[in-house]
Design a protein around this motif. Sequence first.
Motif, PDB file in Angstrom:
ATOM      1  N   ARG A  30       0.849  -1.182   0.000  1.00 34.27           N
ATOM      2  CA  ARG A  30       0.000   0.000   0.000  1.00 34.27           C
ATOM      3  C   ARG A  30       0.887   1.235   0.000  1.00 34.27           C
ATOM      4  O   ARG A  30       2.071   1.154   0.366  1.00 34.27           O
ATOM      5  CB  ARG A  30      -0.904  -0.013   1.236  1.00 34.27           C
ATOM      6  N   ARG A  70      -2.557   1.062  -6.658  1.00 27.41           N
ATOM      7  CA  ARG A  70      -3.763   0.746  -5.866  1.00 27.41           C
ATOM      8  C   ARG A  70      -3.654  -0.622  -5.202  1.00 27.41           C
ATOM      9  O   ARG A  70      -4.614  -1.345  -5.080  1.00 27.41           O
ATOM     10  CB  ARG A  70      -5.014   0.849  -6.737  1.00 27.41           C
ATOM     11  N   SER A  73      -3.207  -5.970  -4.610  1.00 32.48           N
ATOM     12  CA  SER A  73      -3.914  -6.308  -5.830  1.00 32.48           C
ATOM     13  C   SER A  73      -4.080  -7.816  -5.984  1.00 32.48           C
ATOM     14  O   SER A  73      -3.220  -8.588  -5.552  1.00 32.48           O
ATOM     15  CB  SER A  73      -3.131  -5.809  -7.051  1.00 32.48           C
ATOM     16  N   ASP A  88      -6.748  -1.908  -3.916  1.00 35.87           N
ATOM     17  CA  ASP A  88      -7.068  -1.298  -2.618  1.00 35.87           C
ATOM     18  C   ASP A  88      -7.541  -2.347  -1.620  1.00 35.87           C
ATOM     19  O   ASP A  88      -8.398  -2.069  -0.776  1.00 35.87           O
ATOM     20  CB  ASP A  88      -8.152  -0.209  -2.762  1.00 35.87           C
ATOM     21  N   ASP A  90      -7.557  -4.622   1.529  1.00 33.82           N
ATOM     22  CA  ASP A  90      -7.053  -4.560   2.901  1.00 33.82           C
ATOM     23  C   ASP A  90      -6.568  -5.956   3.290  1.00 33.82           C
ATOM     24  O   ASP A  90      -7.371  -6.900   3.310  1.00 33.82           O
ATOM     25  CB  ASP A  90      -8.190  -4.112   3.824  1.00 33.82           C
ATOM     26  N   GLY A 125     -13.318  -2.283  -4.615  1.00 35.96           N
ATOM     27  CA  GLY A 125     -11.958  -2.444  -5.118  1.00 35.96           C
ATOM     28  C   GLY A 125     -11.876  -2.903  -6.565  1.00 35.96           C
ATOM     29  O   GLY A 125     -10.784  -3.229  -7.040  1.00 35.96           O
TER      30      GLY A 125
END
Length: 139
Positions: A30, A70, A73, A88, A90, A125
């Motif tokens: 990230r 982003r 992935s 994005d 988590d 996402g």
Amino acid sequence: MAFADIGQQPTTEAETDSAATVIVCITCRRPVDPEDFPRPGLAFADAVAQAAKNTGVRVKRVRCLANCRRGLSAAVRREAGWTYIFGDLDPATAAPALIAGARLFARADDGVMPWRGRPQPLKSGLIARVPPDDYEEVE
Ligand code: FES
């Protein structure tokens, strides 16, 4: 339906789920993560593999899905279906979401990952989707 055809049908949930493959980027980080290796993507790939145990969903690793800005992935694909790229993600929550989405996708008759029932990280996402080879747009 001929007997031989019946024998080719999936007989367990795991066999049905095996239609889907999750591909996790192991070099992802990230924006807040340091550039050091190993990157968070590697631990995330382990978490996804753990979440996939006994489901039949295959998990593969890749170095970069060209979605670096982003990260984290991952991609989900299947035969005769679309391919989905997600970002994005988590690392604390997205592993079970990817497997749940892959299982939903594996059971879809039309080769499209259903929106209804799709885990939230796979909605917010979603980066891109790519049609299967034999896809023809109907005008
Ligand atoms: S490093 Fe993960 S998408 Fe590029």
